[in-house]
Each structure stands twice: as C-alpha cells, then as structure tokens.
Design an enzyme around this catalytic site. Structure first.
Site, PDB file in Angstrom:
ATOM      1  N   HIS A   5      12.512   3.244  46.122  1.00  0.00           N
ATOM      2  CA  HIS A   5      12.629   2.567  44.832  1.00  0.00           C
ATOM      3  C   HIS A   5      13.419   3.387  43.824  1.00  0.00           C
ATOM      4  O   HIS A   5      13.236   4.591  43.707  1.00  0.00           O
ATOM      5  CB  HIS A   5      11.221   2.300  44.276  1.00  0.00           C
ATOM      6  N   GLU A  25      16.746   0.864  47.125  1.00  0.00           N
ATOM      7  CA  GLU A  25      16.966  -0.056  46.022  1.00  0.00           C
ATOM      8  C   GLU A  25      17.533   0.741  44.864  1.00  0.00           C
ATOM      9  O   GLU A  25      17.057   1.840  44.573  1.00  0.00           O
ATOM     10  CB  GLU A  25      15.639  -0.724  45.634  1.00  0.00           C
ATOM     11  N   ASP A  27      19.446   0.282  40.769  1.00  0.00           N
ATOM     12  CA  ASP A  27      19.556  -0.605  39.616  1.00  0.00           C
ATOM     13  C   ASP A  27      20.999  -0.685  39.144  1.00  0.00           C
ATOM     14  O   ASP A  27      21.687   0.338  39.073  1.00  0.00           O
ATOM     15  CB  ASP A  27      18.681  -0.083  38.476  1.00  0.00           C
ATOM     16  N   HIS A  41      18.326   2.661  35.544  1.00  0.00           N
ATOM     17  CA  HIS A  41      17.158   1.840  35.238  1.00  0.00           C
ATOM     18  C   HIS A  41      16.867   1.828  33.751  1.00  0.00           C
ATOM     19  O   HIS A  41      16.787   0.778  33.127  1.00  0.00           O
ATOM     20  CB  HIS A  41      15.935   2.348  36.013  1.00  0.00           C
ATOM     21  N   ASP A  85      19.341  -4.051  42.565  1.00  0.00           N
ATOM     22  CA  ASP A  85      18.470  -4.601  41.525  1.00  0.00           C
ATOM     23  C   ASP A  85      19.338  -4.899  40.304  1.00  0.00           C
ATOM     24  O   ASP A  85      19.670  -4.011  39.523  1.00  0.00           O
ATOM     25  CB  ASP A  85      17.360  -3.609  41.194  1.00  0.00           C
TER      26      ASP A  85
END
Length: 275
Positions: A5, A25, A27, A41, A85
């Site tokens: 993540h 993942e 962002d 993020h 993301d």
C-alpha cells in the site's frame, strides 16, 4: 495478490517486494487540468506511515517498467500487478476524461513504450467514485486512437469508494464494461470496518453468470486477525502496509493449502475456480 500500500517513492518498490508483496499500489496526484504529475498521497494517510513521499509520475513509470521487464537488471519476477490509485476526487469531475487521456498517454510512452520493450505487469485502474467514470472513457479512447488497443488486455477497473455495488454495476453497464473488473472494500488502517459490504461483493463474484466482479480484495489490513478474517471469507487479495504479516498468515496451517501467491501466469481478470 498481496498489494503493498502507498508505494510512492522509488526506494519503497524493492522494500515492499522484499517484504513479500507481488503487487504494489501507488497514488497519482493530478493538477487542476487533469494532468498526472506525481505519485503522492498527502495528509492524512494510514497510521504509522509517512504521507508525503513522492516521485514524478513519468519517472516512476520508467522505474517500474524496468522492475517488470524480463532481462532488465532491476527485474523482479514477483511484481505482477500495478494498482494506480487515481486521486480524481481532488479535481473536478469535468476533468476526469482529460485525466484518462493523460494517464493512458503516459503509460504508452513510459511504461509500455508503445510495444518496444515495455513492462509486462497487469494494470489496475483504481477509481475513487463512480462519478469519475469518464476517466475510463478517456483512457480507452486514447488507446484506440493511438492504435494500441492490445493493452486493454492488460488493464482492469476497480471502484474503490465503498459505494453501492449495484450503482457500480449500473455505471459499468453504461460504459459497456463487463470484464477485467475488481472490487475493493476497505478503510484506512486507523479504523475498524465490518464485513457486510465485503461479503456482498464476494457473493456477487461467486454468483454464476455475474460479470461485474472477477476479483475482490480488502484494504488496508495491518492486523493479522483481520487478515485471517478476510481470508476465511475468500478474498482474492489483501492490501497491506505489512506484506510480511500477510505472508506469515498464509503459511499458517489453516491457510497453507487453500491459498498461494499469484504469479505472472495467473490471469487477474478471471474468476478463480477451485479444483
């Protein structure tokens, strides 16, 4: 699939792979015109994580291309899925189409290299809200106009905002999309979340003839007890800040004969059928 993540800086790619992830993942932050600028993020983010690490998006794509290209010195065979993301909730929905065009173009130029020695990983487009569905149209239109529709075989769609599953299906029907669809369910690791919606998604996935969910994953799991709960329900993947904990749980007697890590040979767009 064990999805690392918020893997936004270069150095964390190998860090999460070394911990056992086979997917990452990251962002994608856009400017006000829908141009993808950075992997970033921002605040707030998960408990215990630094929210502000980032990289230039195109440079990040160049880097993960190397990590997912056989023969490259940086190649890591375990990395088979990249989840983008897309922080579309930070821009106007009117810019979602333009954002889709931009992300597709940058993947063509920096990741796939338009067919010249590009990366091999599967791509999952994580879209926060159904209102941003125009992103998908912009993305797919660009692949078609650029003459590279073959990459659709590598791309999947996932709405991540915990919205009503039937509303998501209606949007997918409107788009004419009924394959390569994942369904996420979850919440930041700072909070607890029940399993009602997760169980509904799994039930739809397992309904014969239902086309709008092929894989289901839970996010962002850090406690081993919650990982076990999700595995017992039958998820296809887990997103975690701690991939090593997921690996450890998978080795437990209860799960060792039921689950294994996905490899490049496993098609992420097909429903798993137990033997």
């Amino acid at each position: 699939w064990i999805m690392g993540h918020m893997v936004n800086p270069f150095e964390q790619v190998d860090e999460f792979l070394n911990l056992g992830a086979n997917a990452i993942e990251f962002d994608i932050d856009f400017d006000e015109n829908g141009i993808a600028k950075y992997t970033h993020h921002g605040i707030p983010c998960d408990c215990g994580r630094l929210c502000t690490k980032s990289a230039v998006f195109t440079e990040y794509l160049d880097y993960v291309r190397q990590v997912t290209s056989p023969g490259d010195p940086k190649f890591r065979k375990e990395l088979v899925l990249l989840a983008l993301d897309l922080k579309l909730q930070r821009i106007s929905s009117e810019k979602a189409y333009a954002a889709g065009v931009d992300v597709a173009t940058k993947l063509l130029d920096h990741y796939w290299k338009r067919g010249w020695n590009g990366g091999r990983a599967y791509i999952l487009l994580n879209i926060p809200l159904v209102e941003d569905y125009e992103f998908i149209k912009g993305f797919k239109d660009t692949l078609r106009k650029e003459g590279h529709e073959q990459y659709n075989a590598k791309v999947g769609i996932n709405f991540t905002g915990n919205e009503d599953l039937d509303e998501i299906r209606k949007v997918l029907e409107k788009l004419g999309e009924d394959e390569h669809i994942w369904q996420a369910d979850g919440i930041t690791s700072c909070f607890a979340r029940g399993t009602d919606r997760l169980e509904k998604a799994l039930e739809k996935r397992d309904t014969p003839g239902y086309k709008y969910i092929s894989k289901v994953y839970a996010w962002t799991l850090v406690r081993s007890s919650i990982m076990r709960r999700s595995l017992r329900l039958g998820v296809d993947g887990v997103m975690s800040n701690n991939p090593d904990r997921v690996v450890k749980v998978l080795k437990e007697k209860e799960f060792a004969n039921k689950f294994r890590l996905a490899t490049y040979a496993d098609n992420p767009w097909e429903k798993f059928t137990p033997i």
